[in-house]
Motif scaffolding. Structure first.
Motif, short mmCIF file in Angstrom:
data_model
loop_
_atom_site.label_atom_id
_atom_site.label_comp_id
_atom_site.label_asym_id
_atom_site.label_seq_id
_atom_site.Cartn_x
_atom_site.Cartn_y
_atom_site.Cartn_z
N SER A 230 39.60 34.70 33.80
CA SER A 230 39.36 35.39 35.07
C SER A 230 38.61 34.51 36.05
O SER A 230 38.66 34.73 37.26
CB SER A 230 38.56 36.68 34.82
OG SER A 230 37.28 36.36 34.29
N GLY B 290 40.38 34.68 39.34
CA GLY B 290 41.72 35.12 38.98
C GLY B 290 42.42 35.98 40.01
O GLY B 290 43.64 36.02 40.05
N ARG B 291 41.67 36.68 40.85
CA ARG B 291 42.32 37.51 41.87
C ARG B 291 42.96 36.67 42.96
O ARG B 291 43.85 37.13 43.67
CB ARG B 291 41.31 38.50 42.47
CG ARG B 291 41.97 39.63 43.24
CD ARG B 291 41.02 40.76 43.58
NE ARG B 291 40.12 40.42 44.65
CZ ARG B 291 38.80 40.28 44.52
NH1 ARG B 291 38.24 40.42 43.33
NH2 ARG B 291 38.04 39.99 45.55
N ASN C 215 45.99 31.76 39.64
CA ASN C 215 45.92 31.44 38.23
C ASN C 215 46.99 30.39 37.95
O ASN C 215 48.09 30.46 38.51
CB ASN C 215 46.14 32.72 37.42
CG ASN C 215 46.28 32.47 35.94
OD1 ASN C 215 47.34 32.04 35.47
ND2 ASN C 215 45.23 32.73 35.19
#
Length: 499
Positions: free
Chosen positions: A132, A156-157, A160
């Motif tokens: 993450s 991670g938002r 990735n």
């Protein structure tokens, strides 16, 4: 023919995006209502007199402050020896002399170089990066990342490595400048609309489309003053009249559409959109980039429910957007705010699925076309919806586009009184008599799926709405898998005996 959803004057779309969840410079999101902790005229305030109040942290960056980044420039094999230098040795010593809890947290992971780095680069399959958070070896790398000169990830938002690999594969298939993978097809569509259409904006969409897309456009967008004009997929004359008299921000349509397989004249739509400065977006979930590439026809963006053909195995939920880099960047920025992130393992499965996309689509194209031809003259079928059938309303448009095929989905109607119980029961008997397909709502996988549309997608819709949309009691949607074409046709033939 057209009708309007919502209301409000048009405004010019803003090109300002969001950077990793932060508002663009000069844009105030929440007004501060609290007083400063120090009174005006304090010592701290006096020190700030004469400073440029619009300056960012970039003002503190010097060449000297970035020198340390040269010693730890990540996983590039050209500088791997440097990245395993003094900093790596000192971290290794901390782990070796640390307690069990410290070793448990950092052992085998803190030092990124060596054999592990080489193996990751040499792996034939893209690794699933289940992290993450992505870290930096020093402040210089962090600064360079924010300046765009250090190619890595942060959180991670916002990105990735496994997800990016899937995006780059889709870019290659679509011949697109950039791509964005998200949590679902609906997430791709809704985030795109929210990012590209301003408050009080205007979009033009087509009548036949996925029910949830229609629901979003009709119920949520009007709350932001966004109105939608709905036209027949083939009605370019009405489309041009609307653009000439009212203008629009964006045109959005599936092609082929769901569930009537209507085909949009993509080159014609694109020409009008360019003439009147409108963003063109085509959802080609049913066609896939193997069959049709709207980007190469000039469309600004394409959208997919990657759950369907792209992933192809009925085991992934994901959405996809590809096209112009500037528009994808706008959507990506809002995507980082809304958080519709795809799981890295799902991205890996999407990568795996796209590897066999062309092989699967060739079989599904063939089966759907032959099944449609078989059903066209069957006495228990009143109508077939597939672009290769001559009485399909967009048959000539489909031929003109010269696509390789139209996918594995076709729809057809069991003969009988269109909205009577007798036809409803006959369609039930047909579906239940089939041996190969599963009864289910999706499409694009290796297994064939079938649904009686009035039950699966419109069970709670009133008769008036179903009549308006052409969803009759005998309306069947059949999604061909990769089974034998002859076996599927034989199965449909025997099931029709139950009607």
């Amino acid at each position: 023919m057209a009708f309007v959803v919502g209301a409000g004057p048009l405004v010019t779309r803003s090109n300002k995006g969001w950077n990793r969840g932060m508002p663009p410079r000069g844009r105030c999101i929440v007004r501060c209502t609290q007083q400063l902790s120090k009174p005006v005229g304090s010592e701290e305030d006096e020190k700030l007199q004469g400073r440029d109040m619009t300056a960012t942290v970039r003002e503190f960056v010097t060449e000297e402050s970035l020198e340390s980044a040269d010693e730890t420039r990540a996983l590039d094999l050209e500088v791997q020896r440097i990245s395993e230098g003094r900093a790596a040795e000192s971290r290794r010593a901390v782990i070796e002399h640390g307690s069990d809890s410290t070793r448990a947290v950092h052992g085998g992971e803190r030092v990124k170089g060596g054999k592990k780095a080489k193996a990751i680069l040499d792996a034939i399959s893209t690794p699933v990066v289940m992290s993450s958070t992505f870290t930096f070896r020093n402040s210089a790398e962090c600064i360079m990342y924010n300046m765009g000169s250090y190619q890595s990830f942060e959180y991670g938002r916002y990105g990735n490595p496994t997800v990016r690999s899937a995006e780059e594969k889709l870019m290659a298939l679509e011949r697109a400048e950039d791509a964005l993978i998200s949590a679902s097809g609906m997430n791709a569509a809704t985030t795109m609309l929210l990012a590209l259409v301003p408050e009080n904006g205007h979009i033009v969409v087509t009548t036949d489309c996925y029910r949830r897309t229609r629901q979003f456009i009709r119920t949520l967008l009007p709350k932001m003053g966004i109105r939608a004009t709905v036209i027949d997929p083939a009605d370019l004359a009405t489309f041009e009249r609307i653009l000439k008299t009212e203008g629009a921000t964006l045109f959005f349509s599936e092609s082929p559409t769901n569930p009537q397989l209507r085909v949009v004249d993509v080159p014609g739509v694109v020409a009008l959109c360019k003439k009147y400065d409108v963003i063109s977006v085509i959802d080609t979930t049913f066609a896939t980039p193997v069959n049709c590439k709207p980007v190469t026809m000039g469309a600004d963006l394409v959208i997919h429910s990657g759950t369907k053909y792209l992933a192809g195995h009925n085991d992934v939920l994901c959405g996809a957007l590809a096209g112009r880099a500037d528009l994808v960047a706008d959507v990506r920025a809002l995507h980082g705010v809304l958080g519709g992130v795809v799981d890295p393992h799902a991205a890996y499965l999407l990568i795996r699925g796209m590897k066999t996309l062309e092989l699967r689509i060739e079989q599904q194209n063939r089966t759907a076309e032959k099944l449609a031809a078989f059903l066209q003259h069957h006495p228990k079928i009143s109508r077939v919806w597939y672009p290769t059938i001559p009485d399909h309303p967009d048959y000539e448009t489909a031929k003109k586009q010269e696509c390789k095929g139209w996918g594995g989905v076709l729809s057809f109607e069991i003969a009988g009184p269109t909205f009577e119980k007798s036809t409803f029961d006959a369609a039930n008997r047909f579906v239940d008599a089939l041996k190969i397909p599963y009864i289910g709502p999706s499409l694009g996988g290796t297994e064939s799926l079938v649904e009686q549309v009035c039950i699966m997608g419109y069970f709670d819709q009133p008769l008036e709405a179903r009549m308006d949309l052409g969803i009759t009691n005998g309306f069947i949607r059949f999604a061909c898998g990769i089974e034998s074409t002859n076996d599927i046709i034989d199965d449909v033939a025997q099931a029709l005996k139950a009607v």
